[in-house]
Design a protein around this motif. Structure first.
Motif, PDB file in Angstrom:
ATOM      1  N   GLU A 179     -85.208   9.741 -16.668  1.00 26.20           N
ATOM      2  CA  GLU A 179     -86.212   8.966 -15.938  1.00 26.20           C
ATOM      3  C   GLU A 179     -86.082   9.155 -14.435  1.00 26.20           C
ATOM      4  OE1 GLU A 179     -88.846   7.482 -17.125  1.00 26.20           O
ATOM      5  OE2 GLU A 179     -88.189   8.258 -19.069  1.00 26.20           O
ATOM      6  N   PHE A 180     -84.871   9.434 -13.965  1.00 24.08           N
ATOM      7  CA  PHE A 180     -84.707   9.713 -12.540  1.00 24.08           C
ATOM      8  C   PHE A 180     -85.510  10.953 -12.142  1.00 24.08           C
ATOM      9  CE2 PHE A 180     -82.729  11.909  -9.018  1.00 24.08           C
ATOM     10  CZ  PHE A 180     -82.485  10.908  -8.097  1.00 24.08           C
ATOM     11  N   ILE A 181     -85.418  12.010 -12.967  1.00 23.28           N
ATOM     12  CA  ILE A 181     -86.168  13.237 -12.679  1.00 23.28           C
ATOM     13  C   ILE A 181     -87.668  12.978 -12.774  1.00 23.28           C
ATOM     14  CG2 ILE A 181     -86.624  15.601 -13.442  1.00 23.28           C
ATOM     15  CD1 ILE A 181     -83.973  15.237 -11.985  1.00 23.28           C
ATOM     16  N   ASN A 182     -88.084  12.155 -13.715  1.00 26.95           N
ATOM     17  CA  ASN A 182     -89.504  11.793 -13.779  1.00 26.95           C
ATOM     18  C   ASN A 182     -89.955  11.097 -12.498  1.00 26.95           C
ATOM     19  OD1 ASN A 182     -90.363  12.816 -16.266  1.00 26.95           O
ATOM     20  ND2 ASN A 182     -89.482  11.098 -17.386  1.00 26.95           N
ATOM     21  N   ASP A 183     -89.080  10.228 -11.954  1.00 26.06           N
ATOM     22  CA  ASP A 183     -89.408   9.576 -10.684  1.00 26.06           C
ATOM     23  C   ASP A 183     -89.538  10.615  -9.567  1.00 26.06           C
ATOM     24  OD1 ASP A 183     -89.397   7.116 -11.892  1.00 26.06           O
ATOM     25  OD2 ASP A 183     -87.332   6.626 -11.305  1.00 26.06           O
ATOM     26  N   ILE A 184     -88.662  11.619  -9.599  1.00 24.33           N
ATOM     27  CA  ILE A 184     -88.733  12.679  -8.589  1.00 24.33           C
ATOM     28  C   ILE A 184     -90.026  13.482  -8.737  1.00 24.33           C
ATOM     29  CG2 ILE A 184     -87.676  14.861  -7.869  1.00 24.33           C
ATOM     30  CD1 ILE A 184     -86.232  12.364  -6.857  1.00 24.33           C
ATOM     31  N   TYR A 185     -90.429  13.745 -10.004  1.00 26.84           N
ATOM     32  CA  TYR A 185     -91.702  14.432 -10.224  1.00 26.84           C
ATOM     33  C   TYR A 185     -92.848  13.678  -9.543  1.00 26.84           C
ATOM     34  CZ  TYR A 185     -89.990  17.728 -13.811  1.00 26.84           C
ATOM     35  OH  TYR A 185     -89.356  18.738 -14.469  1.00 26.84           O
ATOM     36  N   TYR A 186     -92.810  12.355  -9.647  1.00 28.74           N
ATOM     37  CA  TYR A 186     -93.901  11.577  -9.065  1.00 28.74           C
ATOM     38  C   TYR A 186     -93.819  11.511  -7.547  1.00 28.74           C
ATOM     39  CZ  TYR A 186     -95.780  10.249 -13.545  1.00 28.74           C
ATOM     40  OH  TYR A 186     -96.377  10.306 -14.777  1.00 28.74           O
ATOM     41  N   VAL A 187     -92.649  11.790  -6.992  1.00 26.10           N
ATOM     42  CA  VAL A 187     -92.546  11.896  -5.530  1.00 26.10           C
ATOM     43  C   VAL A 187     -93.143  13.212  -5.061  1.00 26.10           C
ATOM     44  CG1 VAL A 187     -90.938  12.154  -3.580  1.00 26.10           C
ATOM     45  CG2 VAL A 187     -90.540  10.396  -5.322  1.00 26.10           C
ATOM     46  N   ILE A 188     -92.704  14.294  -5.686  1.00 29.62           N
ATOM     47  CA  ILE A 188     -93.124  15.622  -5.220  1.00 29.62           C
ATOM     48  C   ILE A 188     -94.510  16.003  -5.743  1.00 29.62           C
ATOM     49  CG2 ILE A 188     -91.917  16.794  -7.126  1.00 29.62           C
ATOM     50  CD1 ILE A 188     -91.239  19.052  -5.200  1.00 29.62           C
ATOM     51  N   TYR A 189     -94.858  15.505  -6.958  1.00 32.59           N
ATOM     52  CA  TYR A 189     -96.150  15.823  -7.562  1.00 32.59           C
ATOM     53  C   TYR A 189     -96.872  14.537  -7.962  1.00 32.59           C
ATOM     54  CZ  TYR A 189     -93.557  20.221  -8.269  1.00 32.59           C
ATOM     55  OH  TYR A 189     -92.787  21.340  -8.110  1.00 32.59           O
ATOM     56  N   PRO A 190     -97.308  13.729  -7.027  1.00 39.92           N
ATOM     57  CA  PRO A 190     -97.976  12.469  -7.393  1.00 39.92           C
ATOM     58  C   PRO A 190     -99.261  12.715  -8.181  1.00 39.92           C
ATOM     59  CG  PRO A 190     -98.254  12.939  -5.055  1.00 39.92           C
ATOM     60  CD  PRO A 190     -97.268  13.938  -5.567  1.00 39.92           C
ATOM     61  N   ASN A 191     -99.679  11.707  -8.939  1.00 40.06           N
ATOM     62  CA  ASN A 191    -100.858  11.839  -9.796  1.00 40.06           C
ATOM     63  C   ASN A 191    -102.097  12.279  -9.031  1.00 40.06           C
ATOM     64  OD1 ASN A 191     -99.885  11.376 -12.360  1.00 40.06           O
ATOM     65  ND2 ASN A 191    -100.081   9.155 -12.202  1.00 40.06           N
ATOM     66  N   SER A 192    -102.204  11.827  -7.787  1.00 39.25           N
ATOM     67  CA  SER A 192    -103.392  12.147  -6.998  1.00 39.25           C
ATOM     68  C   SER A 192    -103.551  13.636  -6.767  1.00 39.25           C
ATOM     69  CB  SER A 192    -103.336  11.424  -5.650  1.00 39.25           C
ATOM     70  OG  SER A 192    -102.177  11.826  -4.924  1.00 39.25           O
ATOM     71  N   MET A 193    -102.468  14.406  -6.922  1.00 41.44           N
ATOM     72  CA  MET A 193    -102.516  15.847  -6.690  1.00 41.44           C
ATOM     73  C   MET A 193    -102.658  16.652  -7.973  1.00 41.44           C
ATOM     74  SD  MET A 193     -99.506  16.289  -3.869  1.00 41.44           S
ATOM     75  CE  MET A 193     -99.567  15.489  -2.261  1.00 41.44           C
TER      76      MET A 193
END
Length: 860
Positions: free
Chosen positions: A637-651
């Motif tokens: 889940e930590f890596i999933n959180d990082i995904y949302y930092v670098i690749y947010p849904n808006s992008m």
């Protein structure tokens, strides 16, 4: 008031410098949320214990801690965090070090008429919708595109002969349009779809789908747009226009291995043309002395000739030599002896061979039965329909056009006009027609400088829908992506859609792992018109320094710079370790982006090496960025959180929806005696290997488990199975795979049930009715035709492995109404099983047609 710190903002990251000790303590507190930890064992008080230790930090700091970097997508959060600690934004000195638009680099497609396919239109529009006044980052999670397919029974030319499209495998070699061999780099089976019969002016035809790509020449347009790449439906539209002249390339000389023959190809061609093959003696009838002089040079040392009359020679064995006539014996072996003119044919072994050998047999045939008109047109006449078709084949294999027409000749006998045997005329066009003869009299009449000889092309005459059926697309590594199929028709191959880069026309940097470099070089060459020097590959510090030196001296002519991710990792690490002094490099990472001044950054496989890609963003400074990625999901889940930092849904591209067609079944079972089953591995973590090993050690438990597996197999597969459907069962250990396969084979001897692990041949997966395998052996990279059921006996906690095992199921081409089923076994008495089950429910929610939980009534 003196500023507390300096914030330097770049396109994808920001740095913090010039701060005091108190503010640094707040910085370290903020950094804690970006620290990923891991479990490690250590010895304390004589006992081994597990504890959490820092693993990776998703931020950057120089060795002296005088500069820290964070991702641009947390800038607002950073300000808020510091504001809560008494540091308003007014206390920071802010520098905006934003990139320029980037160097212009004109680019064009190899074909000016390339357009995205229908299912790509929305994605391309999404990519090209850019923020003209600021940084644009787009994330592509679109599934792999569709192929351009050909029917499975279409013959495809290979260096050793012909094979069917449906039999083509990855790594096979096929013949390219220019006659060279080219390797198959991809095989893409297609679902049932409408097929079309495409016919050409000389009678050739091929069956393809509507999306199949062709390189065509269309007369009714401006000159520089006449060669274009279009699909079958567009060709259909073009030939429906007034004056519908649409052509495709002819294959160049198809090269094949040299074949050893007793009778040389030229001599056999001449014998088929004018030889007497029905008697006990072998004769050749021809009045042309030059021809006879040339022909007898092909006789072996054991043979000679004698004159029968002015126009006939007898081909005989030399006097005083024992044994039969070697040529006569060979004609008997080939099946030609005793054949009349209307029965003659070319033996199969002469239909292949090198280009020169195939040309030689054509020369022998045309020197005897070929005609050159005053106009220079060439034809071949025979009363044998098979021979006519074979000559047509050989002419096409030599890059020519050959059409067959039939007629019934007449003759007068005793004053009466009679009909003769049907004749087959092969009308021949070739780029150099004189090459098809050796007789000087006929060569002199050929016109090698005809208006259309050098630009000889094959005209498309009609396209008609035929049937709905399976088809297949292949990709090849030939630069032009053209391969030869049935009747020597050249078809255009699938190619990589690097559409955005060409449309943007900016210097482009591509960052990827080294294993993908060749794929990208091939893709760029497939799609983009490139000159030498347009693409630069950078691997290692020396090449990176060289690239920066060229840019510094304004000598960087490349349009596309491909840089390996490890090269940039070392580059960034050098900056951090040396506090920006850069001992091994001529410039800093920030200077790299300024020197190159690219307008576009492409990051391939954005989910791999996420820590390195995250840090890359902290140093990146570019106006436009595109990330190509698979599903952005991780077990952690930590890596999933990082995904949302670098690749947010808006992008992220929103239209890449999953095709939901799988039924997911969680089959629950109990545990009678927990003490009999062991499942704890290193550090107390769940281990299904230990689970299976404990079952195997207990004969009673093993029998119970195998019978449970058989019952599941019976209800989920056997009772729903139709002929041709297949099943895949996953176990954790090779030993359990063998035991399950053996148990099922005893119960269902009529089925082909096999174990498949890494030591077994790959064919096992594709031939067996049921394969029993491990996730490592058959979890990825396999596509089993008509796979109806996957039974996963392994408790999987990994989202990635769950998705991979679910992903083995495809829509069933032969059973379009069947719903593939994925079943995973879950023990209600083991907490980890239930945790994994809940994780699968969440993971599969948007990927399956339905989910259900079933109580098996079984207890282990």
């Amino acid at each position: 008031m003196r500023s507390t710190a300096t914030i330097t903002i770049r396109s994808h990251g920001f740095s913090v410098t010039d701060y005091n000790g108190e503010f640094y303590r707040h910085l370290t507190d903020y950094c804690r949320k970006f620290v990923k930890t891991k479990m490690m064992s250590s010895v304390a008080g004589g006992r081994r214990v597990m504890k959490q230790v820092p693993d990776r930090v998703f931020a950057s700091a120089t060795n002296n801690r005088r500069e820290l970097r964070f991702h641009i997508n947390v800038l607002k959060e950073f300000y808020s965090f510091m504001q809560q600690r008494g540091y308003n934004t007014s206390r920071f000195k802010t520098i905006k070090d934003m990139p320029e638009q980037g160097h212009d680099k004109p680019m064009e497609f190899k074909s000016p008429d390339v357009q995205p396919r229908p299912h790509q239109v929305d994605y391309v529009a999404y990519q090209l919708d850019r923020n003209k006044d600021g940084v644009t980052t787009k994330i592509n999670t679109l599934q792999t595109g569709k192929g351009k397919s050909t029917s499975l029974d279409t013959p495809i030319k290979t260096p050793t002969g012909w094979t069917l499209m449906g039999d083509i495998k990855l790594g096979d070699e096929v013949v390219a349009w220019d006659g060279s061999s080219t390797k198959v780099t991809g095989v893409y089976p297609q679902p049932v779809k409408q097929l079309y019969n495409v016919k050409f002016a000389d009678g050739r035809e091929v069956e393809v789908c509507g999306e199949h790509l062709w390189e065509v020449y269309y007369v009714n347009t401006v000159k520089h747009k006449r060669w274009r790449v279009v699909d079958t439906l567009e060709v259909l539209r073009l030939i429906s226009m007034p004056n519908p002249r649409v052509y495709i390339r002819l294959p160049e000389n198809i090269e094949e291995p040299v074949v050893d023959h007793v009778i040389p190809p030229y001599a056999l061609g001449a014998l088929i043309g004018d030889g007497g093959l029905t008697g006990t003696n072998l004769t050749l009838t021809k009045s042309d002395e030059d021809f006879v002089t040339n022909f007898v040079n092909y006789l072996p040392a054991t043979m000679t000739f004698s004159r029968c009359d002015d126009i006939t020679i007898s081909l005989i064995k030399k006097p005083n030599l024992k044994g039969p006539n070697p040529w006569l014996e060979e004609l008997r072996r080939l099946g030609l002896h005793g054949k009349y003119s209307y029965e003659k044919f070319i033996p199969d072994e002469y239909m292949t061979g090198s280009r020169n050998q195939r040309l030689a047999i054509v020369q022998g045939l045309l020197d005897t039965d070929g005609t050159v008109q005053k106009s220079g047109s060439v034809s071949f006449s025979t009363s044998s329909p098979k021979l006519a078709e074979q000559v047509q084949y050989l002419i096409r294999s030599l890059g020519g056009i050959a059409a067959i027409n039939t007629r019934i000749p007449t003759y007068t006998y005793k004053g009466e006009k009679l009909k003769g045997r049907r004749t087959y005329d092969v009308d021949i066009r070739h780029k150099k027609p004189s090459e098809l003869f050796t007789m000087e009299r006929k060569r002199a009449r050929c016109n090698d400088n005809g208006q259309y000889n050098e630009k000889l092309k094959l005209r498309v005459t009609s396209i008609t829908p035929t049937k709905e059926a399976e088809s297949q697309c292949i990709s090849v590594d030939h630069p032009d992506k053209l391969f030869v199929c049935k009747d020597f028709i050249v078809t255009h191959n699938t190619f990589c859609a690097i559409y955005n880069m060409v449309k943007l026309e900016k210097l482009t940097v591509v960052v990827l792992m080294p294993k993908y470099i060749l794929t990208w070089l091939t893709g760029l060459d497939d799609f983009v018109k490139l000159n030498p020097g347009d693409v630069m590959v950078v691997q290692g510090s020396a090449e990176l320094n060289g690239c920066m030196k060229l840019a510094e001296e304004n000598k960087l002519d490349a349009k596309i710079v491909i840089v390996s991710l490890p090269t940039l990792q070392y580059f960034m690490s050098e900056y951090e370790d040396t506090n920006g002094k850069m001992k091994g490099y001529t410039h800093t990472p920030d200077e790299f982006w300024k020197l190159l001044n690219p307008g576009f950054l492409i990051v391939d496989e954005g989910h791999e090496s996420i820590h390195a890609l995250f840090k890359l963003d902290l140093y990146t400074n570019v106006m436009n960025k595109l990330v190509l990625s698979a599903t952005l999901e991780a077990d952690d889940e930590f890596i999933n959180d990082i995904y949302y930092v670098i690749y947010p849904n808006s992008m992220r591209f929103k239209n890449g929806e999953y095709d939901k067609y799988i039924e997911s079944i969680a089959l629950m079972y109990g545990l009678q005696n927990p003490n009999l089953v062991k499942f704890k591995g290193f550090g107390g973590a769940y281990s299904h290997v230990k689970f299976e090993q404990s079952i195997i050690k207990n004969k009673k438990l093993l029998w119970s488990w195998l019978e449970f597996n058989r019952t599941v197999f019976e209800h989920l597969f056997i009772r729903k199975k139709e002929d041709g459907m297949r099943c895949l069962i996953y176990c954790a250990t090779v030993e359990m795979c063998l035991l399950v396969a053996s148990h099922l084979t005893e119960a269902y001897p009529e089925l082909d049930i096999r174990k498949f692990t890494q030591e077994d041949p790959k064919e096992t997966l594709y031939e067996a009715d049921c394969s029993v395998s491990t996730l490592k052996s058959a979890g990825t990279g396999v596509d089993i035709a008509e796979l109806f059921c996957v039974i996963c006996t392994v408790a999987i906690g990994s989202k990635q492995q769950s998705n991979q095992s679910l992903g083995r199921l495809r829509r069933l081409k032969s059973f379009p109404d069947a719903v593939p089923r994925y079943c995973y076994l879950t023990c209600t008495g083991i907490k980890q099983h239930m945790d994994y089950h809940r994780r699968k429910v969440a993971t599969f929610a948007n990927k399956t047609l339905s989910q259900k939980e079933v109580n098996s009534g079984f207890s282990l």
